[in-house]
Scaffold this motif. Structure first.
Motif, PDB file in Angstrom:
ATOM      1  N   ASP A   1      36.882  44.616  50.066  1.00  0.00           N
ATOM      2  CA  ASP A   1      35.924  44.613  48.965  1.00  0.00           C
ATOM      3  C   ASP A   1      35.394  46.016  48.662  1.00  0.00           C
ATOM      4  O   ASP A   1      34.187  46.226  48.488  1.00  0.00           O
ATOM      5  CB  ASP A   1      34.760  43.666  49.295  1.00  0.00           C
ATOM      6  CG  ASP A   1      33.957  43.312  48.049  1.00  0.00           C
ATOM      7  OD1 ASP A   1      34.510  43.447  46.941  1.00  0.00           O
ATOM      8  OD2 ASP A   1      32.780  42.925  48.187  1.00  0.00           O
TER       9      ASP A   1
ATOM     10  N   THR B   1      35.901  49.246  44.221  1.00  0.00           N
ATOM     11  CA  THR B   1      35.066  50.084  43.344  1.00  0.00           C
ATOM     12  C   THR B   1      34.865  51.488  43.909  1.00  0.00           C
ATOM     13  O   THR B   1      34.404  52.382  43.210  1.00  0.00           O
ATOM     14  CB  THR B   1      33.686  49.441  43.139  1.00  0.00           C
ATOM     15  OG1 THR B   1      33.134  49.162  44.427  1.00  0.00           O
ATOM     16  CG2 THR B   1      33.792  48.156  42.334  1.00  0.00           C
TER      17      THR B   1
ATOM     18  N   ARG C   1      36.039  57.476  44.791  1.00  0.00           N
ATOM     19  CA  ARG C   1      34.977  58.266  45.436  1.00  0.00           C
ATOM     20  C   ARG C   1      35.551  59.243  46.454  1.00  0.00           C
ATOM     21  O   ARG C   1      36.584  59.002  47.073  1.00  0.00           O
ATOM     22  CB  ARG C   1      33.987  57.341  46.142  1.00  0.00           C
ATOM     23  CG  ARG C   1      33.017  56.611  45.226  1.00  0.00           C
ATOM     24  CD  ARG C   1      31.689  57.347  45.068  1.00  0.00           C
ATOM     25  NE  ARG C   1      30.978  57.528  46.298  1.00  0.00           N
ATOM     26  CZ  ARG C   1      30.140  56.635  46.833  1.00  0.00           C
ATOM     27  NH1 ARG C   1      29.948  55.484  46.231  1.00  0.00           N
ATOM     28  NH2 ARG C   1      29.499  56.896  47.956  1.00  0.00           N
TER      29      ARG C   1
ATOM     30  N   GLU D   1      30.315  51.940  54.320  1.00  0.00           N
ATOM     31  CA  GLU D   1      31.454  52.102  53.403  1.00  0.00           C
ATOM     32  C   GLU D   1      32.610  52.787  54.123  1.00  0.00           C
ATOM     33  O   GLU D   1      33.773  52.406  53.971  1.00  0.00           O
ATOM     34  CB  GLU D   1      31.024  52.919  52.187  1.00  0.00           C
ATOM     35  CG  GLU D   1      30.051  52.189  51.270  1.00  0.00           C
ATOM     36  CD  GLU D   1      29.433  53.105  50.228  1.00  0.00           C
ATOM     37  OE1 GLU D   1      28.977  52.593  49.189  1.00  0.00           O
ATOM     38  OE2 GLU D   1      29.359  54.335  50.462  1.00  0.00           O
TER      39      GLU D   1
END
Lengths: 240, 265
Positions: free
Chosen positions: B127, B130, B134, B143
């Motif tokens: 997940d 997104t 980055r 993260e």
């Protein structure tokens, strides 16, 4: 074609050729020309990709930021040169140094390190060489972040990085020692992590997004090299 | 046929007189999830390094006994390990999360299309789709932990070794990782995980290995985590520990659901 679309090796070749010519060609005319070219390059669209599109005039505004960075970086050198030399020498050396600085700032703003690594891998460089280059670049933000965390932790324990020279030196020691020791401590774990992810000498790594290297660019790079060699030969043979 | 077999393995770190592992025997079958539990210094992390063929080959030290792995050398069909400190496991060669996860598969020389598929699946499983663009240096601890796990999972290992994979994660992230572990096991991957997230194990682990001072004390089903001796060692699930502290009588329930059933009886 904008600078941002050129192959990384071409960008490096340009950034290397300009300073070389600045020192080879007779001063001050040679330095003036290379400085002018380098400063104009800092204004090219695509420079400073991190800022692209943020201004009202995308393409120029980021370029102006790069130009300003180059000029501000070069300014102290001019000042020191003026203190040490007469005006003609200051101009001659200053123009050469400005060419070097502007070229480095330009290529630094234009070339994402990841793209250069991809180009190196695609060109058949060993993964170890590519790693040394990329790891050095990627270590900078990581070390900055860690240094900030250490400073914050030391502040929580009452250490102030402000004040007189002695106090600042004590604060520096309190930052540097844990920073260096923690980096050394991590070397083993990083080696294990790389090993388990298949990063071993001789690995046949797949380039993820190899930049396109057009024939014209390859020829252009050779021409730049030949041009430098010719300028050097001309300077040595005919002008002393 | 076991995918990983350790037979009477003892291991000494360099310059250490006392072994970190003593006479350890263990076998992991395809599709099996084995949880290593123990207090600090129990030897669980060392066992993972040995199973990953990193100790003594990379770490140094001395080993006795036999370690047998049925699979390829590394990565695809091989073995992958996630170490407990995610910030030391960034490759240093990637400037986006997508590239970081692709680092392992790229080293295996896979075609780009296959790498892209594996990376996208791995990002989705954790997940973190997104985060793909980055810079890894800007990620939070949680993260980063997900990215590191994704980087190993993308290599499609046959044996996955996880050392405290949920240490940096919030409960939601930890739940995600445990569901992924079960899903990978369902696909035939053998998984050995050292964890202190004991409450998750009844749902996740097929077997639990209790380690102490480098020695395997007990091997058994997750119900082991509600036994008296394990409770005394501080390695029981929270429910079992609460039940025992309240002197509600053995056998202690492992989970809230079991406790509820027992309470209603």
């Amino acid at each position: 074609m904008t600078g941002g679309r050129l192959h990384p090796f071409t960008l490096l070749a340009i950034a290397g050729t300009l300073p070389a010519l600045a020192w080879i060609l007779p001063a001050p005319a040679g330095g003036a020309v290379t400085t002018a070219v380098a400063l104009v390059l800092t204004l090219t669209p695509g420079a400073s990709p991190g800022l692209a599109g943020t201004g009202s005039s995308p393409g120029w505004r980021p370029g102006l930021v790069v130009l300003r960075t180059a000029v501000l970086t070069a300014a102290p050198f001019w000042l020191f040169l003026l203190l040490l030399h007469d005006v003609p020498s200051t101009i001659a050396i200053g123009l050469r140094l400005t060419t070097m600085i502007a070229s480095v700032v330009w290529v630094g703003a234009l070339l994402p390190p990841g793209r250069l690594v991809e180009a190196m891998v695609a060109a058949g460089w060993g993964v170890t060489a590519a790693y040394l280059f990329a790891a050095a670049l990627s270590a900078v933000p990581l070390l900055k972040a860690r240094a900030q965390r250490i400073v914050d932790a030391q502040r929580c324990r009452g250490l102030s990085p402000r004040g007189g020279l002695g106090r600042r030196l004590r604060a520096l020691r309190a930052l540097a020692l844990p920073l260096v020791l923690s980096v050394l401590h991590e070397v083993d774990e990083r080696a294990l992590a790389l090993e388990t992810r298949g990063f071993v000498p001789g690995a046949r790594r797949t380039p993820l997004a190899p930049p396109r290297d057009a024939t014209a660019e390859r020829v252009g790079r050779w021409l730049l090299l030949v041009g430098c060699a010719a300028a050097l030969a001309w300077r040595l043979a005919w002008r002393g | 046929m076991a995918r990983l077999t350790l037979e009477r393995v003892s291991f000494w770190y360099p310059a250490m007189g006392r072994p970190a592992l003593r006479d350890v025997s263990l076998a992991a079958a395809p599709g099996e999830v084995i949880a290593l539990v123990g207090n600090v210094g129990a030897g669980a992390s060392t066992l993972l390094l040995v199973a990953a063929d990193l100790a003594p080959r990379v770490v140094g030290g001395k080993i006795e006994g036999r370690v047998n792995f049925r699979g390829r050398g590394k990565g695809e069909g091989g073995r992958g390990i996630v170490l407990p400190t995610p910030w030391t496991q960034l490759s240093g060669m990637a400037f986006t999360v997508w590239d970081e996860v692709a680092f392992g598969p790229a080293n295996l020389g896979w075609p780009r299309e296959r790498i892209a598929g594996a990376v996208d699946r791995s990002l989705a499983a954790l997940d973190i789709g997104t985060l793909a663009a980055r810079d890894p240096a800007t990620l939070s601890g949680g993260e980063l932990q997900r990215v590191v796990v994704a980087g190993i999972v993308a290599m499609e290992p046959a044996l996955l070794l996880l050392d405290e994979p949920t240490a940096e994660l919030d409960p939601e992230g930890a739940g995600l990782v445990w569901r992924l572990v079960r899903a990978l096991a369902g696909d035939g991957c053998s998984i050995v995980v050292a964890t202190s997230d004991l409450d998750a194990l009844p749902e996740v682990a097929d077997r639990v290995v209790w380690m102490e001072d480098g020695v395997v004390r007990r091997i058994g089903a997750p119900a082991l985590l509600a036994e008296e001796s394990v409770c005394e060692a501080g390695l029981a699930t929270t429910v079992a520990d609460v039940w025992r502290t309240a002197r509600l009588g053995a056998p202690y329930p492992l989970t809230v659901a079991q406790a509820e059933r027992r309470w209603r009886q």
